[in-house]
Design a protein around this motif. Structure first.
Motif, PDB file in Angstrom:
ATOM      1  N   ILE A  50      -4.631  61.255  14.193  1.00  0.00           N
ATOM      2  CA  ILE A  50      -4.455  60.514  14.012  1.00  0.00           C
ATOM      3  C   ILE A  50      -4.855  59.715  12.519  1.00  0.00           C
ATOM      4  N   GLY A  51      -4.399  60.625  11.640  1.00  0.00           N
ATOM      5  CA  GLY A  51      -5.029  60.917  10.082  1.00  0.00           C
ATOM      6  C   GLY A  51      -3.518  60.051   9.910  1.00  0.00           C
ATOM      7  N   ASN A  52      -2.286  61.145  10.065  1.00  0.00           N
ATOM      8  CA  ASN A  52      -1.276  60.351   9.167  1.00  0.00           C
ATOM      9  C   ASN A  52      -0.229  59.540  10.430  1.00  0.00           C
ATOM     10  N   ARG A  53      -0.596  59.645  11.060  1.00  0.00           N
ATOM     11  CA  ARG A  53       0.319  58.885  11.970  1.00  0.00           C
ATOM     12  C   ARG A  53      -0.318  57.179  11.138  1.00  0.00           C
ATOM     13  N   TYR A  71       0.645  51.864   7.649  1.00  0.00           N
ATOM     14  CA  TYR A  71       0.256  51.195   6.547  1.00  0.00           C
ATOM     15  C   TYR A  71       0.894  51.484   5.083  1.00  0.00           C
ATOM     16  N   ARG A  72       1.732  52.400   5.618  1.00  0.00           N
ATOM     17  CA  ARG A  72       2.445  53.333   4.330  1.00  0.00           C
ATOM     18  C   ARG A  72       4.551  52.355   4.530  1.00  0.00           C
ATOM     19  N   LEU A  73       4.331  51.372   5.577  1.00  0.00           N
ATOM     20  CA  LEU A  73       5.402  50.710   6.243  1.00  0.00           C
ATOM     21  C   LEU A  73       4.834  49.560   5.650  1.00  0.00           C
ATOM     22  N   ALA A  74       3.820  49.210   5.174  1.00  0.00           N
ATOM     23  CA  ALA A  74       3.610  47.955   5.427  1.00  0.00           C
ATOM     24  C   ALA A  74       3.830  47.326   3.865  1.00  0.00           C
ATOM     25  N   ALA A  75       3.449  48.753   3.091  1.00  0.00           N
ATOM     26  CA  ALA A  75       3.364  48.981   1.303  1.00  0.00           C
ATOM     27  C   ALA A  75       5.041  48.628   1.433  1.00  0.00           C
ATOM     28  N   ASP A  76       6.201  49.189   1.368  1.00  0.00           N
ATOM     29  CA  ASP A  76       7.057  49.568   1.926  1.00  0.00           C
ATOM     30  C   ASP A  76       7.436  48.590   1.882  1.00  0.00           C
ATOM     31  N   ALA A  77       7.205  47.403   2.953  1.00  0.00           N
ATOM     32  CA  ALA A  77       7.881  46.075   2.509  1.00  0.00           C
ATOM     33  C   ALA A  77       7.622  45.134   2.069  1.00  0.00           C
ATOM     34  N   ALA A  78       5.949  44.540   1.386  1.00  0.00           N
ATOM     35  CA  ALA A  78       5.741  44.430   0.536  1.00  0.00           C
ATOM     36  C   ALA A  78       6.744  44.838  -0.508  1.00  0.00           C
ATOM     37  N   ILE A  84      -5.563  48.943  11.095  1.00  0.00           N
ATOM     38  CA  ILE A  84      -6.093  48.546  11.701  1.00  0.00           C
ATOM     39  C   ILE A  84      -5.697  48.526  13.062  1.00  0.00           C
ATOM     40  N   ASN A  85      -4.483  47.296  13.460  1.00  0.00           N
ATOM     41  CA  ASN A  85      -3.995  47.429  14.579  1.00  0.00           C
ATOM     42  C   ASN A  85      -3.050  48.843  14.792  1.00  0.00           C
ATOM     43  N   GLU A  86      -2.758  49.820  14.220  1.00  0.00           N
ATOM     44  CA  GLU A  86      -2.613  50.793  14.843  1.00  0.00           C
ATOM     45  C   GLU A  86      -3.451  52.050  15.138  1.00  0.00           C
TER      46      GLU A  86
END
Length: 696
Positions: free
Chosen positions: A477-480, A485-492, A613-615
């Motif tokens: 659950i957690g690391n997935r 959300y880390r990918l969302a940060a990287d994209a930003a 939230i989506n994941e």
């Protein structure tokens, strides 16, 4: 509502017993019955003193918070306590076990307080987003002073009976083992001495000096960043010096009722109940768990040592195996360094430390596990290494022994298939530092026996962990979730934000640290190794930033190398921004043909949370998590999601799922793959349901 109050007489004493198992919560029934009992004892001309006590191990552990979402019913707790205080016969509160929240407020309404040595007294309302609402902020300062009251009420931590006597919170500390007998003995003392009744509402207290008051305010703002209740509690406590008791009570109640309707109170109450529901799994309800007493740990690194310490602190017989003698001794040394710290913090006594030191064994011999009930593998994240460990365990562990892996990502089903007893194999994913972090993901492979699962939940409870059930997938659950959300940060960052702006946005939302600061703390080589491991299975559409690879190739692994995303030195132990990192990011933007744009703090946080939230919805769809509350607890206790926002699923409900879905769809224009809405989210919006509906 359940519960009862009984009144009995003996000679010249009235005994009022409060019974509402398991902790004698102050339900409406209890309040009404308590008023009736006090009134009846007051009228009886033979009664010279009244003793209040709780049935069982506890006095009163607080209000019945199940009533928070119901219309108020008379008598209110403030009115109940006022009737106790106004009684013309001495009322003695005989305290044992938990004396918390409304329970302590009842005790403060009594004229005298005597406690057993096991009593814990406190006002923990701030942990639920509230302040004491039945006179706690007005009576307590009049008894022990404002500054001591601040320590108790704004931090929400209980104090021991011995400390309570020292600061004047109780009148006597009894050697009795029974609250009724303690109350009876103390009643005879005050009657023999003709001690006058002490009503706290008639006392006064000194105001804090302005500088001290200001210091407390700054301390609370820093410690409870973003939270309302601690500062409101400070405000109410200060009123005890500046207001009459009656006016202070009115102000206290107004603040209490306002907070009762706040989002923070709702969120914190949600977490309170979620923590109690986490281990209540319907499919385990009729499973009788076995006894676990002998624990083995394989691996003496930071994680293995932390797990060993967690088990030792819980009273388990624990031993450790390492690959060679040098590693075994180093692991043992790490264990005792952690235990020495536990002695300093008062978690164990020096005597217990000496007992563990004399008995704890760290060795290279797996034969030490011949009587083990549970062995936890905590070697590095390599399948072949773990496979070799499990083959050894199978050779030496008894047939009933639970074979657990602390893996963070690897396939537990594949690990289970390396043994001839896959029914005994389970995942116990601790979080670092394992002896401090409360979260434990219990990861369920396909063939594990239900009794093994039940045993592991019992084990987690004894460790004092919040155990969350997870299915098998990459990262559980957690690391997935973290990867997403880390990918969302990287994209930003690639689009125009800096890692430092991202961290600032996430801290502003309520996390203690942002993702890049967390990476530096953990070591950014860990994520690098994970990316290498996942390279063959990674979707080609997933963003992989070149600048992060370059940082790792340069040996910039975070705090441990003094350079990561941030720079670290003696003057800047928490890190400062590094222009070299910003230059590497700009180079990558140029290579990708991206013109950086300004991304606001709110947009950064919004994208981060939407991805989370989506994941999480997809994790629910796949059955990796069974309930939204399990995801909330995982993010709160393992990843620093602000408790006072209730976790991502509760937070999404508060925002509105229709809005969440709308915002995710709006982002599909820039990346249709990453921002594809989860079908569960679309289904819930179409049906007008919430994540809360799924918790039941």
């Amino acid at each position: 509502m359940t519960g009862s109050v009984s009144l009995t007489m003996e000679d010249n004493l009235a005994f009022i017993e409060i019974s509402n198992p398991p902790v004698n919560a102050l339900s409406q029934t209890i309040r009404e019955s308590l008023v009736n009992a006090i009134t009846e004892a007051q009228k009886d001309t033979d009664v010279e003193a009244i003793i209040l006590y709780g049935q069982g191990k506890h006095f009163i552990a607080g209000a019945d918070i199940r009533e928070f979402n119901l219309p108020p019913k008379e008598p209110s707790l403030p009115d109940t306590i006022q009737i106790i205080e106004e009684c013309t016969k001495p009322v003695i509160a005989a305290l044992a076990g938990s004396v918390l929240g409304g329970g302590l407020e009842v005790a403060l309404g009594a004229h005298f307080r005597v406690a057993l040595k096991d009593a814990k007294l406190g006002l923990p309302e701030v942990t639920l987003g509230l302040i004491p609402g039945a006179g706690g902020t007005q009576r307590l300062p009049r008894l022990i002073g404002i500054e001591k009251s601040i320590e108790i009420a704004t931090f929400g931590k209980p104090v021991s009976a011995s400390e309570s006597l020292e600061i004047g919170l109780i009148d006597d500390l009894s050697d009795e083992t029974d609250a009724l007998q303690a109350g009876k003995a103390f009643a005879h003392i005050i009657l023999n001495n003709q001690a006058p009744i002490k009503r706290l509402s008639s006392l006064t207290c000194e105001a804090l000096k302005p500088k001290i008051a200001s210091n407390w305010q700054q301390t609370l703002k820093k410690k409870f960043r973003g939270q309302i209740a601690p500062l409101k509690c400070l405000e109410a406590l200060n009123m005890a010096a500046s207001h009459s008791f009656a006016d202070g009570m009115k102000e206290e109640r107004a603040i209490f009722m306002s907070l009762r309707e706040s989002d923070q109170r709702v969120a914190l109450t949600h977490v309170f109940f979620a923590e109690r529901a986490a281990a209540k799994l319907p499919d385990l309800a009729n499973i009788k768990s076995g006894s676990v007493s002998q624990i083995g740990i394989v691996g003496g690194g930071t994680m293995g040592a932390g797990i060993a310490v967690s088990c030792l602190l819980a009273g388990y017989n624990t031993c450790m195996v390492e690959r060679d003698e040098e590693a075994a001794q180093k692991g043992k040394q790490t264990v005792f360094q952690m235990l020495a710290s536990a002695v300093k913090r008062g978690r164990i006594s020096a005597k217990r430390y000496d007992e563990i030191e004399a008995s704890f064994i760290a060795t290279t011999e797996y034969s030490i596990f011949k009587n083990a009930d549970l062995v936890i593998e905590a070697v590095f994240e390599d399948f072949d290494a773990k496979k070799a460990v499990f083959q050894q365990l199978e050779s030496y562990c008894p047939d009933h022994c639970i074979l657990a892996s602390n893996t963070s990502y690897l396939d537990l089903n594949e690990i289970a298939q390396t043994t001839t007893r896959p029914q005994n194999v389970i995942g116990l994913h601790f979080f670092s530092p394992a002896h401090i972090m409360k979260l434990l993901e219990i990861v369920i492979p396909d063939q594990v026996d239900a009794k093994i699962i039940a045993n592991c939940f019992d084990f987690a409870k004894r460790l004092g962990k919040i155990a969350v059930r997870s299915g098998v997938c990459d990262g559980f659950i957690g690391n997935r979730l973290m990867m997403r959300y880390r990918l969302a940060a990287d994209a930003a960052v690639i689009a125009g934000a800096s890692p430092y702006e991202v961290d600032q946005a996430i801290v502003k939302f309520g996390f203690a640290m942002g993702p890049y600061a967390v990476s530096d703390l953990a070591g950014i080589d860990i994520a690098w190794a994970s990316r290498k491991r996942r390279a063959a299975i990674r979707d080609p559409r997933e963003l992989v930033t070149n600048y992060m690879e370059k940082l790792c190739e340069m040996g910039r692994f975070g705090r441990k190398t003094k350079r990561g995303y941030y720079l670290y030195d003696e003057l800047n132990p928490n890190g400062v921004e590094d222009p070299e990192v910003l230059e590497l990011i700009n180079q990558e933007r140029n290579e990708r043909g991206i013109s950086p744009r300004h991304i606001s703090t709110d947009e950064i946080a919004k994208r981060y949370l939407l991805a989370m939230i989506n994941e999480a919805c997809k994790i629910l769809e796949e059955g990796i998590a069974h309930r939204p509350l399990d995801i909330d607890l995982t993010l709160i206790h393992g990843y620093g999601f602000p408790r006072w926002k209730g976790g991502p699923m509760h937070y999404a409900d508060q925002l509105g799922l229709a809005k969440i879905l709308h915002d995710i769809k709006a982002l599909q224009n820039e990346d249709n793959w990453f921002w594809e809405p989860a079908s569960l989210l679309e289904k819930l919006v179409a049906e007008g349901k919430t994540f809360s509906d799924l918790n039941s």
